[in-house]
Design an enzyme around this catalytic site. Sequence first.
Site, short mmCIF file in Angstrom:
data_model
loop_
_atom_site.label_atom_id
_atom_site.label_comp_id
_atom_site.label_asym_id
_atom_site.label_seq_id
_atom_site.Cartn_x
_atom_site.Cartn_y
_atom_site.Cartn_z
N HIS A 194 2.35 0.37 7.74
CA HIS A 194 3.39 1.34 8.10
C HIS A 194 3.37 1.56 9.61
CE1 HIS A 194 4.91 2.64 4.18
NE2 HIS A 194 3.66 2.60 3.73
N ASP B 53 7.78 2.20 1.60
CA ASP B 53 7.59 2.82 0.29
C ASP B 53 8.97 3.12 -0.27
OD1 ASP B 53 4.85 2.75 0.70
OD2 ASP B 53 4.77 4.80 1.47
N GLU C 256 -0.20 0.36 -5.95
CA GLU C 256 0.95 1.22 -5.70
C GLU C 256 2.26 0.49 -6.02
OE1 GLU C 256 -0.97 3.78 -1.99
OE2 GLU C 256 0.56 2.26 -1.58
N HIS D 81 4.87 0.51 -2.93
CA HIS D 81 4.54 0.02 -1.58
C HIS D 81 4.73 -1.49 -1.49
CE1 HIS D 81 2.18 -0.07 2.26
NE2 HIS D 81 1.99 -1.31 1.84
#
Length: 233
Positions: A137, A144, A202, A205
């Site tokens: 990120h 996300d 996740e 993500h």
Amino acid sequence: MRVMLLLLCAIVVMQCSAQDCKTDAAYINSRDSLLASIHKDARKQFVDLKQLIPNLSIDLRYSTASNFTHTVLYRNAGAYMRVEPAMALKKVQEKLKKQGLALKIFDAYRPFSVTCKIWKTVADRRYVSNPKNGSNHNRGVAVDLTLIDLNTGRELDMGTVFDNFTDTAHHDFCNLPSNVLANRKVLKNVMRKFGFNIVPSEWWHYQWARRSNYEVVNLSFDEIRQVMKLARQ
């Protein structure tokens, strides 16, 4: 005397926190440095996803208290990514539109300082990047997101909310209703098709597969906007 001790303790805590918030990765913390990097390699330009991608829904959770920390982690935010993953995400949206679906963005570029704050809250490498390595990120190459129904704007059921730090959020967790598994599969397949990789723990993500040459960036969103403008001149 007690006040002095408290002040000394506070200084020590701040110093320790500053020491913890370091990275071994290539690192940029000034507008001039980022602009110079972009001038050397145009692929490192940042792009505003909202302006680039039609019908994109933006819900930046860390700009509100509606996130797992229950605090505002950044302000004056925008959904920004480097140009190559941003263009790939546009293709994802175009593909999804044919199925009556669209993307909702929870987080894209995130300043390095925010990664440090998150790590201090949840120091679990399955869900949070260790600042030592930097987050994708921070590099502007991770996003996300989830799927929404294009007509209603409602999120598809993914089995958990965003930032759910349990096994249920893992890609290989199969004890879920068939429609949830199907929704996750749709998202994973289309993101992979256009050059993104998963993080196993996740479902929300995704990160650009060709990400090795991007620096960790620690600039505010206002500074990113300024650099974007200067880079276009």
